[in-house]
Enzyme design. Structure first.
Site, mmCIF file in Angstrom:
data_model
loop_
_atom_site.group_PDB
_atom_site.id
_atom_site.type_symbol
_atom_site.label_atom_id
_atom_site.label_comp_id
_atom_site.label_asym_id
_atom_site.label_seq_id
_atom_site.Cartn_x
_atom_site.Cartn_y
_atom_site.Cartn_z
ATOM 1 N N ASP A 11 0.957 -1.362 0.043
ATOM 2 C CA ASP A 11 0.115 -0.140 0.104
ATOM 3 C C ASP A 11 0.730 1.211 -0.042
ATOM 4 O OD1 ASP A 11 -2.543 1.215 0.172
ATOM 5 O OD2 ASP A 11 -1.929 1.922 2.252
ATOM 6 N N SER A 12 0.107 2.375 -0.406
ATOM 7 C CA SER A 12 0.990 3.425 -0.141
ATOM 8 C C SER A 12 1.558 3.910 1.133
ATOM 9 C CB SER A 12 0.174 4.785 -0.811
ATOM 10 O OG SER A 12 -0.932 4.778 -0.156
ATOM 11 N N TYR A 43 -0.711 8.542 -2.256
ATOM 12 C CA TYR A 43 -0.746 8.388 -3.633
ATOM 13 C C TYR A 43 -2.193 9.242 -4.210
ATOM 14 C CZ TYR A 43 2.906 5.004 -3.961
ATOM 15 O OH TYR A 43 4.026 4.272 -3.828
ATOM 16 N N GLY A 44 -3.091 9.437 -3.441
ATOM 17 C CA GLY A 44 -4.449 9.539 -4.039
ATOM 18 C C GLY A 44 -4.620 10.872 -4.884
ATOM 19 N N CYS A 74 -4.090 -1.522 -2.400
ATOM 20 C CA CYS A 74 -4.136 -0.097 -2.341
ATOM 21 C C CYS A 74 -5.119 0.244 -3.810
ATOM 22 C CB CYS A 74 -2.886 0.594 -2.660
ATOM 23 S SG CYS A 74 -3.105 2.427 -3.061
ATOM 24 N N ASN A 75 -6.305 1.007 -3.679
ATOM 25 C CA ASN A 75 -6.931 1.156 -4.663
ATOM 26 C C ASN A 75 -6.522 2.014 -5.668
ATOM 27 O OD1 ASN A 75 -9.938 0.072 -4.092
ATOM 28 N ND2 ASN A 75 -9.017 0.504 -2.210
ATOM 29 N N THR A 76 -5.773 3.190 -5.243
ATOM 30 C CA THR A 76 -5.289 4.001 -6.220
ATOM 31 C C THR A 76 -4.198 3.479 -7.042
ATOM 32 O OG1 THR A 76 -5.307 5.567 -4.312
ATOM 33 C CG2 THR A 76 -4.022 6.391 -6.371
ATOM 34 N N GLU A 159 -4.017 9.611 8.084
ATOM 35 C CA GLU A 159 -2.761 9.699 8.347
ATOM 36 C C GLU A 159 -2.123 10.336 9.364
ATOM 37 O OE1 GLU A 159 0.024 8.044 6.153
ATOM 38 O OE2 GLU A 159 -1.515 6.720 5.348
ATOM 39 N N CYS A 193 -11.543 2.626 -0.482
ATOM 40 C CA CYS A 193 -9.800 3.245 -0.336
ATOM 41 C C CYS A 193 -9.645 2.348 1.105
ATOM 42 C CB CYS A 193 -9.867 4.579 -0.042
ATOM 43 S SG CYS A 193 -8.301 5.139 0.665
ATOM 44 N N THR A 194 -8.548 1.752 1.046
ATOM 45 C CA THR A 194 -8.335 0.575 1.974
ATOM 46 C C THR A 194 -7.776 1.473 3.491
ATOM 47 O OG1 THR A 194 -5.759 0.584 1.157
ATOM 48 C CG2 THR A 194 -7.284 -1.123 0.640
ATOM 49 N N HIS A 195 -7.879 2.814 3.219
ATOM 50 C CA HIS A 195 -7.749 3.577 4.377
ATOM 51 C C HIS A 195 -8.990 3.892 5.469
ATOM 52 C CE1 HIS A 195 -3.923 4.742 3.475
ATOM 53 N NE2 HIS A 195 -3.542 5.632 4.334
HETATM 54 N N1 DGL Z 1 -5.023 3.398 0.773
HETATM 55 C C1 DGL Z 1 -5.188 3.931 -0.683
HETATM 56 C C2 DGL Z 1 -6.301 3.373 -1.665
HETATM 57 O O1 DGL Z 1 -6.738 2.495 -1.159
HETATM 58 C C3 DGL Z 1 -5.049 5.510 -0.787
HETATM 59 C C4 DGL Z 1 -4.015 6.225 0.060
HETATM 60 C C5 DGL Z 1 -3.442 7.188 -0.753
HETATM 61 O O2 DGL Z 1 -3.993 8.250 -1.248
HETATM 62 O O3 DGL Z 1 -2.278 6.939 -0.820
HETATM 63 O O4 DGL Z 1 -6.490 4.006 -2.205
#
Ligand code: DGL
Length: 275
Positions: A11-12, A43-44, A74-76, A159, A193-195
């Site tokens: 993940d990011s 990364y978003g 990570c979805n992004t 974060e 988004c995994t967050h």
């Molecule tokens: N956890 C990441 C996701 O699932 C996004 C976090 C990021 O923006 O880096 O998209």
């Protein structure tokens, strides 16, 4: 024959730990290496080419560690980098290895949750702009209407550990209002988004009663289990001693503190040099 090696989970930053937690619960006997690219997260809001470059560098790092299979939790990264890595890079750098994402397994099932066939997607800017969820859901559920809402402030709030405070309420309410303004009949909201599972309670508080809120960790874990059953040739490449290793591209102290919240138990982190 090459020695069996762990599954890589990427993940990011911290978000992928919510997925790893579910994977480990489902498949506890396997070995895992987690990498959070915290030094370059989030990364978003980054461009396609930047997310692709960063993700490819991290995938190569997993391959150097020996991982035969990498999950982009990570979805992004799944939205912006996975397809190019699978189609263009893998055949050249490691044709025998595999990289999987979180979007495909989620879109295969999310339509089943909605009674009125209206699904809302909450995600980062990058994931929303890629249109990956809209395109993929329509492949599996052509009759489902998909409404997307970018929530660019949510990852930074998480974060920075501000997501449970009152400051977060403003942005959570705002983005949910924007989503339901697109169609008040939405009955299923996917946390793409995994967050976001970290904010589950707050999201639930501001979501209309009766709407289902779907985190994807469990869906991804089930899909990985099925994948390994269907691919015994890959399964035998993966070591199974119940070991977990955690790496971050940034400070290990910070990572250990926050990762414990995402993963649900204390962890020891190591530093990884990428790029
Ligand atoms: N956890 C990441 C996701 O699932 C996004 C976090 C990021 O923006 O880096 O998209």
């Amino acid at each position: 024959m090459q020695k069996a090696q762990p599954i890589g989970v990427f993940d990011s930053g911290y978000g992928g730990l919510t997925v790893l937690k579910e994977i480990v619960e489902k498949l506890p006997g396997y070995d895992y290496i987690y990498l959070g690219d915290n030094a370059r997260a989030p990364y978003g809001n980054r461009s396609f080419s930047t997310v692709y470059q960063y993700t490819l560098q991290c995938v190569k790092w997993f391959f150097q560690q020996g991982c035969p299979l990498v999950v982009l939790a990570c979805n992004t990264a799944s939205a912006k980098a996975l397809r190019t890595i699978q189609q263009n890079d893998l055949p050249i750098i490691a044709p025998e290895k595999r990289v999987l994402g979180v979007i495909r397994p989620t879109t295969e099932v999310v339509g089943n949750y909605s009674d009125c066939k209206n699904v809302g997607i909450l995600a980062t800017n990058g994931t929303v702009k890629s249109e990956s969820y809209v395109i993929e859901i329509h492949k599996f559920f052509p009759d489902v209407a998909v409404y997307q809402q970018a929530c660019p402030m949510w990852v930074p709030l998480i974060e920075n550990n501000e997501h449970m405070g009152h400051g977060a309420d403003f942005f959570i309410k705002k983005n949910l209002r924007q989503l339901f303004a697109q169609n008040p009949l939405i009955d299923t909201v996917l946390l793409a988004c995994t967050h976001y599972p970290l904010m589950y309670e707050k999201i639930e508080e501001f979501t209309p009663l009766g709407v289902k809120i779907i985190p994807q960790g469990n869906i991804v874990a089930n899909s990985l289990a099925t994948y390994l059953q269907r691919h015994p040739e890959m399964d035998k490449e993966i070591s199974k001693n119940g070991h977990r290793l955690f790496y971050t591209t940034d400070s290990t102290e910070d990572f250990e503190e926050k990762a414990a919240i995402f993963y649900g138990q204390p962890i020891v982190a190591r530093h990884a040099d990428i790029g």
